[in-house]
Motif scaffolding. Structure first.
Motif, short mmCIF file in Angstrom:
data_model
loop_
_atom_site.label_atom_id
_atom_site.label_comp_id
_atom_site.label_asym_id
_atom_site.label_seq_id
_atom_site.Cartn_x
_atom_site.Cartn_y
_atom_site.Cartn_z
N UNK A 1 41.23 38.36 38.19
CA UNK A 1 39.80 38.35 37.51
C UNK A 1 38.68 38.43 38.66
N UNK A 2 38.74 38.13 39.97
CA UNK A 2 37.95 38.41 41.11
C UNK A 2 38.45 38.45 42.33
N UNK A 3 38.00 39.27 43.40
CA UNK A 3 38.24 39.47 44.42
C UNK A 3 37.07 39.26 45.45
N UNK A 4 37.36 38.76 46.63
CA UNK A 4 36.52 38.63 47.56
C UNK A 4 36.90 39.00 48.97
N UNK A 5 36.25 39.63 50.04
CA UNK A 5 36.84 40.02 51.22
C UNK A 5 35.93 39.60 52.24
N UNK A 6 36.59 38.95 53.25
CA UNK A 6 35.84 38.62 54.59
C UNK A 6 36.16 39.36 55.48
N UNK A 7 35.52 40.33 56.11
CA UNK A 7 35.69 41.36 57.09
C UNK A 7 35.90 40.80 58.34
N UNK A 8 35.34 39.55 58.65
CA UNK A 8 35.55 39.06 59.86
C UNK A 8 36.83 38.45 60.20
N UNK A 9 37.27 37.72 59.53
CA UNK A 9 38.61 36.88 59.45
C UNK A 9 39.63 38.05 58.91
N UNK A 10 39.34 38.81 58.07
CA UNK A 10 40.18 40.06 57.56
C UNK A 10 41.04 39.19 56.62
N UNK A 11 40.41 38.33 55.72
CA UNK A 11 41.18 37.78 54.56
C UNK A 11 40.83 38.25 53.32
N UNK A 12 41.61 38.31 52.35
CA UNK A 12 41.25 38.75 50.86
C UNK A 12 41.58 37.60 49.80
N UNK A 13 40.44 37.27 49.17
CA UNK A 13 40.53 36.10 48.23
C UNK A 13 40.86 36.75 46.73
N UNK A 14 41.76 36.07 46.18
CA UNK A 14 41.86 36.73 44.75
C UNK A 14 41.94 35.55 43.76
N UNK A 15 41.07 35.52 42.69
CA UNK A 15 40.85 34.59 41.77
C UNK A 15 41.73 35.17 40.51
N UNK A 16 42.16 34.18 39.68
CA UNK A 16 42.97 34.38 38.34
C UNK A 16 42.74 33.64 37.10
N UNK A 17 43.34 34.30 36.27
CA UNK A 17 43.41 33.62 34.89
C UNK A 17 44.32 32.57 35.03
N UNK A 18 45.36 32.55 35.83
CA UNK A 18 45.97 31.36 36.04
C UNK A 18 45.60 30.01 36.73
N UNK A 19 44.01 30.02 36.94
CA UNK A 19 43.37 28.92 37.23
C UNK A 19 43.48 28.96 38.91
N UNK A 20 44.12 29.78 39.60
CA UNK A 20 44.27 29.56 40.98
C UNK A 20 43.41 30.74 41.83
N UNK A 21 43.37 30.36 42.84
CA UNK A 21 42.90 31.38 44.01
C UNK A 21 44.12 31.59 45.10
N UNK A 22 44.23 32.81 45.70
CA UNK A 22 45.19 32.95 46.65
C UNK A 22 44.42 34.03 47.99
#
Length: 400
Positions: A203-224
């Motif tokens: 449902x949502x993504x967020x990018x940290x260009x410094x640490x180079x990690x991607x966050x993904x939010x989901x309808x399964x209630x979790x973030x990876x």
């Protein structure tokens, strides 16, 4: 010369400064105008509004513009004051806002998609407009000529969209739960990889260009949290919502992730800690603690004359265990479990009070949030929701 304002960290409960009301339908997206007491919003009621704070302390619309179709998303670039708006009919319309934010002038429109535009990104460095749609397509256009440069068919309707300027990698997540990474050239793209860790749609993504990690939010209630730059394939889960995660924002100066959900919860995650990857769940035909057979293990049930038990898993070690051997619950914040989860008895004894210390703070916004925006320099937090209300709060901040 005046000193640059220092980024603020969210440290306490957000303090509500203002409610911005007046939209007739859901406010799908809104953003704080940098260096101004202003808010830009787009709504399902087909309106684009720029709200400026008056002497009375209230926000009033300095711009009220009706679009031909419901407004699904937007992207605002403060440097150029370029406002890109995605519509339910698949069109992207671009406007330039005047310096005093009292006028908006149409520059061009793109027929980018065959149905609702889900996300837009304007990339100033490349002069590209990136977008995803319900028509299962990702497209990019030249913002100067308006020409379509290329497209890519996704496996399902795509929501989240992020771009890394340095590598020209674009990330998007779709309703199947898959995240896709493409390498973009001027008029072509190539598939880098796809990965899937969610059991529900992204449902949502967020990018940290410094640490180079991607966050993904989901309808399964979790973030990876996906470690893209480390190339180790690490994927760390964050469990802190009771309903679908609908929006993410990241303050890379303070290394805080802000997640908002349909449960009305605002969770502020401290990402400046050494987090642990959750273990793979192990397979076994019997409890790996007491050796009691599970209910499908007919041979051992017959041999031992014992009734088979239901299988569970310890969230800390991943072992397959029976209910009796996993009767305890514990939070494991460094593994992303801010709520109490099932652990086996021996793991429960090994978890220290220090390891149970929370790495996130929880706040109730009292409305179903569809979008969040964080202004790190002032510590202002904006949420918009299905109740047609925009809330602007002071994030309970201290200088980082």
């Amino acid at each position: 010369m005046a000193a640059e304002p220092q980024p603020k960290a969210l440290t306490r409960k957000p303090l509500l400064l203002n409610k911005v009301e007046g939209s007739q339908e859901v406010v799908n997206m809104a953003a704080i105008v940098p260096k101004e007491d202003g808010v830009i919003s787009v709504s399902e009621d087909r309106t684009v509004r720029v709200w400026l704070k008056r002497d009375s302390g209230q926000y009033w619309p300095s711009i009220y513009h009706a679009m031909p179709s419901p407004c699904s998303c937007m992207s605002f670039n403060p440097e150029t004051r370029r406002l890109s708006i995605g519509l339910d009919n698949g069109t992207i319309s671009e406007f330039i806002l005047s310096e005093d934010y009292n006028k908006m002038t149409l520059v061009k429109s793109y027929q980018a998609h065959q149905s609702r535009v889900m996300m837009i990104l304007f990339v100033l460095e490349m002069e590209w407009v990136l977008s995803t749609g319900q028509d299962k397509h990702f497209t990019w256009h030249c913002s100067e000529s308006g020409q379509r440069l290329g497209g890519y068919r996704t496996s399902a309707g795509a929501c989240g969209l992020q771009f890394d300027v340095e590598t020209r990698h674009v990330f998007f997540g779709d309703h199947s739960g898959q995240v896709t990474i493409l390498k973009l050239e001027q008029e072509s793209c190539s598939l880098v990889t796809t990965f899937k860790g969610h059991t529900g749609g992204v449902t949502a993504l967020c990018w940290d260009p410094i640490q180079r990690v991607l966050f993904s939010g989901s309808s399964d209630h979790s973030i990876i949290m996906w470690d893209i730059g480390g190339r180790k394939g690490t994927a760390i889960e964050l469990q802190g919502h009771n309903d679908k995660v609908q929006s993410l924002s990241y303050a890379h100066h303070t290394r805080q992730l802000i997640s908002c959900g349909a449960d009305g919860g605002i969770v502020v995650w401290n990402m400046d800690v050494e987090r642990q990857e959750t273990p793979e769940w192990l397979d076994s035909d019997s409890c790996q603690k007491c050796d009691q057979p599970f209910f499908w293990n007919f041979k051992q049930m017959w041999d031992s004359k014992k009734i088979g038990l239901r299988q569970h898993h310890c969230r800390k070690c991943g072992k397959a265990v029976c209910g009796k051997c996993s009767s305890k619950r514990s939070s494991i914040p460094l593994m992303g479990f801010e709520f109490e989860v099932r652990v086996c008895d021996s793991c429960h004894e090994s978890i220290t009070d220090e390891e149970r210390a929370p790495t996130a703070t929880f706040h109730d916004s009292k409305h179903n949030i569809v979008h969040v925006h964080f202004d790190a320099t002032r510590g202002w937090l904006l949420t918009s929701g299905t109740d047609k209300v925009i809330k602007v709060g002071q994030g309970g901040c201290s200088s980082s």
